[in-house]
Design a protein around this motif. Structure first.
Motif, PDB file in Angstrom:
ATOM      1  N   GLU A  56       0.876  -1.102  -0.053  1.00 13.50           N
ATOM      2  CA  GLU A  56      -0.591  -0.331   0.156  1.00 13.50           C
ATOM      3  C   GLU A  56       0.424   1.214   0.225  1.00 13.50           C
ATOM      4  O   GLU A  56       0.708   2.301  -0.579  1.00 13.50           O
ATOM      5  N   ILE A  57       1.972   1.101   1.275  1.00 12.09           N
ATOM      6  CA  ILE A  57       2.829   3.058   0.742  1.00 12.09           C
ATOM      7  C   ILE A  57       3.719   2.414  -0.595  1.00 12.09           C
ATOM      8  O   ILE A  57       3.803   4.108  -1.276  1.00 12.09           O
ATOM      9  N   LEU A  74      11.761   1.865   2.451  1.00 14.30           N
ATOM     10  CA  LEU A  74      11.527   1.105   2.767  1.00 14.30           C
ATOM     11  C   LEU A  74      11.711   0.040   3.810  1.00 14.30           C
ATOM     12  O   LEU A  74      10.771  -0.184   4.433  1.00 14.30           O
ATOM     13  N   LEU A  77      10.884   1.106   6.962  1.00 12.98           N
ATOM     14  CA  LEU A  77       9.358   1.020   7.426  1.00 12.98           C
ATOM     15  C   LEU A  77       9.465  -1.103   7.692  1.00 12.98           C
ATOM     16  O   LEU A  77       8.229  -1.180   8.791  1.00 12.98           O
ATOM     17  N   GLY A 178      -1.076   5.275  10.094  1.00 17.54           N
ATOM     18  CA  GLY A 178      -0.628   5.164   8.417  1.00 17.54           C
ATOM     19  C   GLY A 178       0.610   6.505   8.249  1.00 17.54           C
ATOM     20  O   GLY A 178       1.253   6.176   7.201  1.00 17.54           O
ATOM     21  N   HIS A 181       3.589   5.117   9.641  1.00 20.27           N
ATOM     22  CA  HIS A 181       4.299   4.561   8.287  1.00 20.27           C
ATOM     23  C   HIS A 181       4.910   5.559   7.570  1.00 20.27           C
ATOM     24  O   HIS A 181       5.765   4.915   6.483  1.00 20.27           O
ATOM     25  N   LEU A 182       4.183   5.923   6.411  1.00 20.41           N
ATOM     26  CA  LEU A 182       4.316   6.847   5.059  1.00 20.41           C
ATOM     27  C   LEU A 182       5.719   7.632   5.028  1.00 20.41           C
ATOM     28  O   LEU A 182       6.640   7.889   4.754  1.00 20.41           O
ATOM     29  N   ALA A 185       9.268   5.878   5.689  1.00 18.85           N
ATOM     30  CA  ALA A 185       9.453   4.884   4.220  1.00 18.85           C
ATOM     31  C   ALA A 185       9.471   5.985   3.608  1.00 18.85           C
ATOM     32  O   ALA A 185      10.536   6.344   2.624  1.00 18.85           O
ATOM     33  N   ARG A 186       9.158   7.446   3.488  1.00 17.14           N
ATOM     34  CA  ARG A 186      10.037   8.546   2.842  1.00 17.14           C
ATOM     35  C   ARG A 186      10.861   8.864   3.332  1.00 17.14           C
ATOM     36  O   ARG A 186      11.989   9.413   2.532  1.00 17.14           O
TER      37      ARG A 186
END
Length: 195
Positions: A56-57, A74, A77, A178, A181-182, A185-186
């Motif tokens: 999803e990410i 990633l 994450l 959420g 998590h984003l 990942a960023r």
């Protein structure tokens, strides 16, 4: 009698075959606006939950033209999701009622203890910033002790909520997961979380 039975069985078999073919033909018949469910339907889950969360990410990152791929991480994450799994499924939690809330002693060995420390440290920071309940966090050799109390210790509903949620409910509460998590990942340096 045997010939009659064989003939009857043959007739019944042919009738059943024709009926089956008629049902199949009707199932595959087209009407205006109709689609084949098998051709259009795709699974909504990408498999195991951590894999699905990562997928999803990735979709979000790929859809955003502002994504800075030089910062995307990633793996960070993925490690966080591994921590979530360890804390959710592999800890030993002891809950004790305290005035105005509850105390949770969360323990584990090796990677589990380290995950408990990382997860609770990040979550307590988020809860405090969001104006959640009062939380005192103490690190132990093999985990943490959390004392979670309502702002108003006489608010019976707030106290009951803390006790009812327990440790895992406290850890999962809030609407920041959420976004967290984003941010991980960023490659956002403000995302915290020790990975």
């Amino acid at each position: 009698m045997t010939t009659i039975r064989r003939t009857a069985c043959t007739v019944l078999g042919i009738a059943a075959l024709l009926a089956t073919r008629e049902v199949e033909a009707q199932a595959h018949a087209h009407t205006p606006g109709m689609t084949h469910p098998g051709a259009a339907a795709l699974p909504t889950q990408a498999g195991q939950s951590a894999f699905a969360a990562l997928a999803e990410i990735v979709q979000i990152l790929e859809a955003d033209p502002r994504t800075d791929w030089t910062k995307v991480n990633l793996e960070r994450l993925r490690l966080h999701l591994a921590d979530m799994d360890l804390v959710t499924l592999r800890t030993r939690v002891t809950s004790t009622v305290v005035p105005g809330g509850a105390q949770f002693v969360v323990r584990g060995t090796g990677d589990v203890a380290a995950a408990v420390k990382r997860m609770t440290g990040a979550h307590v920071t988020m809860v405090t910033a969001a104006g959640g309940p009062n939380v005192q966090r103490t690190e132990l050799v093999d985990g943490v002790r959390l004392v979670v109390t309502a702002h108003d210790v006489n608010d019976a509903v707030a106290v009951a909520r803390i006790r009812g949620l327990g440790f895992i409910g406290f850890l999962t509460s809030g609407d920041h997961h959420g976004a967290h998590h984003l941010a991980l990942a960023r490659g956002d340096t403000m995302a915290g979380h020790g990975h």
